[in-house]
Design a protein around this motif. Structure first.
Motif, PDB file in Angstrom:
ATOM      1  N   ASN A  90      -0.048   9.535 -12.043  1.00  0.00           N
ATOM      2  CA  ASN A  90      -0.300   8.809 -13.287  1.00  0.00           C
ATOM      3  C   ASN A  90       0.007   9.660 -14.521  1.00  0.00           C
ATOM      4  OD1 ASN A  90      -1.163   6.877 -11.474  1.00  0.00           O
ATOM      5  ND2 ASN A  90      -3.337   7.305 -11.776  1.00  0.00           N
ATOM      6  N   GLU A  91       1.174  10.321 -14.461  1.00  0.00           N
ATOM      7  CA  GLU A  91       1.659  11.149 -15.560  1.00  0.00           C
ATOM      8  C   GLU A  91       3.147  10.884 -15.770  1.00  0.00           C
ATOM      9  OE1 GLU A  91       0.006  13.184 -17.497  1.00  0.00           O
ATOM     10  OE2 GLU A  91      -1.902  13.486 -16.439  1.00  0.00           O
ATOM     11  N   LYS A  92       3.621  11.150 -17.004  1.00  0.00           N
ATOM     12  CA  LYS A  92       5.050  11.047 -17.288  1.00  0.00           C
ATOM     13  C   LYS A  92       5.556  12.397 -17.786  1.00  0.00           C
ATOM     14  CE  LYS A  92       6.443   8.776 -20.938  1.00  0.00           C
ATOM     15  NZ  LYS A  92       6.656   7.638 -21.871  1.00  0.00           N
TER      16      LYS A  92
ATOM     17  N   GLU B 104      -3.761  -0.703 -11.287  1.00  0.00           N
ATOM     18  CA  GLU B 104      -4.133  -1.501 -10.115  1.00  0.00           C
ATOM     19  C   GLU B 104      -4.218  -0.644  -8.855  1.00  0.00           C
ATOM     20  OE1 GLU B 104      -2.001  -5.231  -9.715  1.00  0.00           O
ATOM     21  OE2 GLU B 104      -1.647  -5.299 -11.876  1.00  0.00           O
ATOM     22  N   GLY B 105      -4.231   0.691  -9.046  1.00  0.00           N
ATOM     23  CA  GLY B 105      -4.480   1.584  -7.924  1.00  0.00           C
ATOM     24  C   GLY B 105      -3.258   2.235  -7.306  1.00  0.00           C
ATOM     25  N   LEU B 106      -2.067   1.991  -7.873  1.00  0.00           N
ATOM     26  CA  LEU B 106      -0.843   2.596  -7.345  1.00  0.00           C
ATOM     27  C   LEU B 106      -0.613   3.957  -7.989  1.00  0.00           C
ATOM     28  CD1 LEU B 106       1.913   2.437  -5.815  1.00  0.00           C
ATOM     29  CD2 LEU B 106       2.823   1.294  -7.857  1.00  0.00           C
ATOM     30  N   PRO B 107      -0.592   5.051  -7.218  1.00  0.00           N
ATOM     31  CA  PRO B 107      -0.285   6.361  -7.793  1.00  0.00           C
ATOM     32  C   PRO B 107       1.186   6.400  -8.238  1.00  0.00           C
ATOM     33  CG  PRO B 107      -1.399   6.588  -5.683  1.00  0.00           C
ATOM     34  CD  PRO B 107      -0.964   5.164  -5.793  1.00  0.00           C
ATOM     35  N   ILE B 108       1.420   6.813  -9.472  1.00  0.00           N
ATOM     36  CA  ILE B 108       2.782   6.809 -10.013  1.00  0.00           C
ATOM     37  C   ILE B 108       3.087   8.119 -10.742  1.00  0.00           C
ATOM     38  CG2 ILE B 108       2.756   4.308 -10.249  1.00  0.00           C
ATOM     39  CD1 ILE B 108       2.734   6.287 -13.441  1.00  0.00           C
ATOM     40  N   VAL B 109       4.379   8.427 -10.840  1.00  0.00           N
ATOM     41  CA  VAL B 109       4.876   9.447 -11.765  1.00  0.00           C
ATOM     42  C   VAL B 109       6.128   8.870 -12.420  1.00  0.00           C
ATOM     43  CG1 VAL B 109       3.966  11.552 -10.711  1.00  0.00           C
ATOM     44  CG2 VAL B 109       6.127  10.599  -9.880  1.00  0.00           C
TER      45      VAL B 109
ATOM     46  N   ASN C  77       0.817  -1.228   0.000  1.00  0.00           N
ATOM     47  CA  ASN C  77       0.000   0.000   0.000  1.00  0.00           C
ATOM     48  C   ASN C  77       0.846   1.271   0.000  1.00  0.00           C
ATOM     49  OD1 ASN C  77      -2.585  -1.349   0.139  1.00  0.00           O
ATOM     50  ND2 ASN C  77      -2.066  -1.857   2.275  1.00  0.00           N
ATOM     51  N   VAL C  78       1.886   1.268  -0.831  1.00  0.00           N
ATOM     52  CA  VAL C  78       2.731   2.458  -0.968  1.00  0.00           C
ATOM     53  C   VAL C  78       1.903   3.609  -1.532  1.00  0.00           C
ATOM     54  CG1 VAL C  78       4.665   3.409  -2.308  1.00  0.00           C
ATOM     55  CG2 VAL C  78       4.895   1.182  -1.176  1.00  0.00           C
ATOM     56  N   ARG C  79       2.120   4.797  -0.968  1.00  0.00           N
ATOM     57  CA  ARG C  79       1.293   5.952  -1.356  1.00  0.00           C
ATOM     58  C   ARG C  79       1.641   6.499  -2.732  1.00  0.00           C
ATOM     59  NH1 ARG C  79       1.884  10.300   1.119  1.00  0.00           N
ATOM     60  NH2 ARG C  79       3.557   9.915   2.614  1.00  0.00           N
ATOM     61  N   LYS C  80       2.919   6.378  -3.152  1.00  0.00           N
ATOM     62  CA  LYS C  80       3.282   6.901  -4.459  1.00  0.00           C
ATOM     63  C   LYS C  80       4.637   6.344  -4.891  1.00  0.00           C
ATOM     64  CE  LYS C  80       2.757  11.349  -6.882  1.00  0.00           C
ATOM     65  NZ  LYS C  80       2.581  12.810  -6.676  1.00  0.00           N
ATOM     66  N   LEU C  81       4.767   6.086  -6.192  1.00  0.00           N
ATOM     67  CA  LEU C  81       6.006   5.586  -6.788  1.00  0.00           C
ATOM     68  C   LEU C  81       6.495   6.557  -7.846  1.00  0.00           C
ATOM     69  CD1 LEU C  81       8.131   3.374  -7.661  1.00  0.00           C
ATOM     70  CD2 LEU C  81       6.335   2.465  -9.159  1.00  0.00           C
TER      71      LEU C  81
ATOM     72  N   GLN D 252      11.396  15.081  -6.625  1.00  0.00           N
ATOM     73  CA  GLN D 252      10.854  15.361  -5.293  1.00  0.00           C
ATOM     74  C   GLN D 252       9.604  16.231  -5.375  1.00  0.00           C
ATOM     75  OE1 GLN D 252      14.088  16.035  -2.091  1.00  0.00           O
ATOM     76  NE2 GLN D 252      15.128  16.459  -4.032  1.00  0.00           N
ATOM     77  N   LEU D 253       9.631  17.211  -6.268  1.00  0.00           N
ATOM     78  CA  LEU D 253       8.462  18.076  -6.416  1.00  0.00           C
ATOM     79  C   LEU D 253       7.252  17.283  -6.911  1.00  0.00           C
ATOM     80  CD1 LEU D 253      10.125  21.240  -8.024  1.00  0.00           C
ATOM     81  CD2 LEU D 253       9.161  21.071  -5.716  1.00  0.00           C
ATOM     82  N   LEU D 254       7.474  16.372  -7.836  1.00  0.00           N
ATOM     83  CA  LEU D 254       6.372  15.548  -8.334  1.00  0.00           C
ATOM     84  C   LEU D 254       5.812  14.647  -7.243  1.00  0.00           C
ATOM     85  CD1 LEU D 254       7.802  14.559 -11.834  1.00  0.00           C
ATOM     86  CD2 LEU D 254       5.775  15.958 -11.414  1.00  0.00           C
ATOM     87  N   MET D 255       6.706  14.111  -6.408  1.00  0.00           N
ATOM     88  CA  MET D 255       6.251  13.223  -5.341  1.00  0.00           C
ATOM     89  C   MET D 255       5.474  13.970  -4.253  1.00  0.00           C
ATOM     90  SD  MET D 255       6.921  10.016  -5.904  1.00  0.00           S
ATOM     91  CE  MET D 255       7.385   8.970  -4.514  1.00  0.00           C
ATOM     92  N   LYS D 256       5.797  15.228  -4.049  1.00  0.00           N
ATOM     93  CA  LYS D 256       5.112  16.028  -3.041  1.00  0.00           C
ATOM     94  C   LYS D 256       3.814  16.638  -3.575  1.00  0.00           C
ATOM     95  CE  LYS D 256       9.370  17.265  -0.588  1.00  0.00           C
ATOM     96  NZ  LYS D 256      10.350  18.360  -0.316  1.00  0.00           N
ATOM     97  N   SER D 257       3.644  16.624  -4.881  1.00  0.00           N
ATOM     98  CA  SER D 257       2.479  17.243  -5.501  1.00  0.00           C
ATOM     99  C   SER D 257       1.293  16.283  -5.537  1.00  0.00           C
ATOM    100  CB  SER D 257       2.820  17.678  -6.931  1.00  0.00           C
ATOM    101  OG  SER D 257       2.899  16.526  -7.780  1.00  0.00           O
TER     102      SER D 257
END
Length: 340
Positions: A235-237, A172-177, A118-122, A226-231
């Motif tokens: 689900n964007e590249k 599958e529900g994992l928030p990613i950037v 259940n990681v919050r963001k990758l 880091q800015l993307l992870m804090k924002s």
């Protein structure tokens, strides 16, 4: 707690430094103890030796390979965010299976563990090599689709395959950037990545490459991640390129900053084919192939990257490459003149 894979590489080492400096709780993965000394050196570039040691010791260093599931299961305990920086870079066709295992299977393992825990963001560090191209358009953008019919390098295919695994995680529900950096310029790794630009010009390099491609400083890569992870962005590249400039300009700037002669002779296509012949013969006897037909093709084509998406989303301005090169050269000069 934040988990970082590939923490002993150029991006990973700079990322763990910034996170430790900011007081974040960090667990960093490594495979070889010998590489930890290089990370300590990187830390010492930016602060006193005392502070560098303090930051280094504040990190929980864990020996684990991304394909070692039991070790990775332990590493993921209590993790909330993941920066996936680990990857194999190789253009030797003999490394195809290694590329697939590290870049695709390894990324799939990271994604699966993120979901299971259940990681919050990758944040996944990809490459511009995985981007699609449209010969009818002057610039490459994130939205251009990958064309499987193009003649891609094995490395590019493996990085695209890794992105597919990350996108699967998002479904599958994992928030990613995903970040797609160009050629990353930064200090500390003079024998890998872009580092040999500095070390070879310092030793004396006669030939230059005339090709336009994307470059970016390592600090900009780390900061945008880091800015993307804090924002709230998910689900964007994003293309992470400061400038699309000629390799010759980069090499000349490095030469100027190192007080060395600029390379004067253009590396011509026929020379690359001669190099390809020798490289192929060498590989028969177990040597690494540095030049392939795809390498020759890529070195013959100019590529321009559009960075408007990340500049707009984060209101971000990249460091000019002239400054990135100058700052990197200062550290290189200090390091080669330091007593051993």
């Amino acid at each position: 707690m934040i988990l970082i894979t590939g923490a002993t590489g150029l991006v990973g080492s700079h990322l763990v430094f910034e996170l430790a400096k900011n007081g974040e709780k960090v667990r960093a993965l490594f495979r070889s103890k010998s590489k930890l000394n290089r990370v300590k050196e990187v830390f010492s570039y930016y602060t006193s030796s005392e502070k560098a040691s303090e930051y280094f010791e504040s990190i929980e260093w864990v020996r684990a390979d991304i394909n070692d599931i039991p070790a990775m299961e332990k590493a993921f305990q209590g993790i909330e965010q993941v920066y996936h920086c680990a990857a194999l870079i190789s253009f030797d066709p003999a490394d195809l299976q290694k590329l697939r295992k590290t870049n695709i299977t390894g990324t799939a393992n990271v994604v699966n563990l993120c979901i299971a825990h259940n990681v919050r963001k990758l944040c996944h560090v990809s490459s511009v090599a995985s981007l699609g191209k449209d010969n009818k358009k002057p610039e490459i953008k994130e939205a251009i689709e990958w064309n499987p019919e193009e003649n891609h390098s094995d490395y590019a295919i493996s990085k695209y395959g890794a992105e597919i695994e990350v996108w699967r995680g998002s479904q599958e529900g994992l928030p990613i950037v995903i970040v797609n950096p160009g050629i990353i310029i930064g200090p500390g790794y003079w024998d890998s990545g872009s580092g040999p630009i500095f070390s070879r010009i310092h030793k004396g390099l006669n030939y230059y490459i005339s090709k336009i491609t994307g470059f970016v400083g390592v600090h900009d890569v780390v900061e945008t991640m880091q800015l993307l992870m804090k924002s709230e962005i998910k689900n964007e590249k994003f293309i992470v390129v400061a400038e699309s400039i000629n390799f010759r300009k980069v090499m000349n700037k490095v030469a100027q900053e190192l007080n060395k002669p600029e390379p004067k002779k253009k590396l011509k296509k026929w020379m690359l084919w001669v190099g390809w012949t020798f490289s192929k013969v060498k590989s028969i006897f177990g040597g690494k192939r540095q030049i392939t037909t795809i390498t020759i093709k890529n070195l013959s084509e100019d590529v321009h990257y559009n960075n408007e998406k990340i500049r707009s989303e984060l209101n971000y301005e990249f460091t000019p490459m002239e400054k990135v090169i100058a700052d990197t050269a200062v550290i290189y000069n200090k390091e080669i003149t330091a007593p051993r």
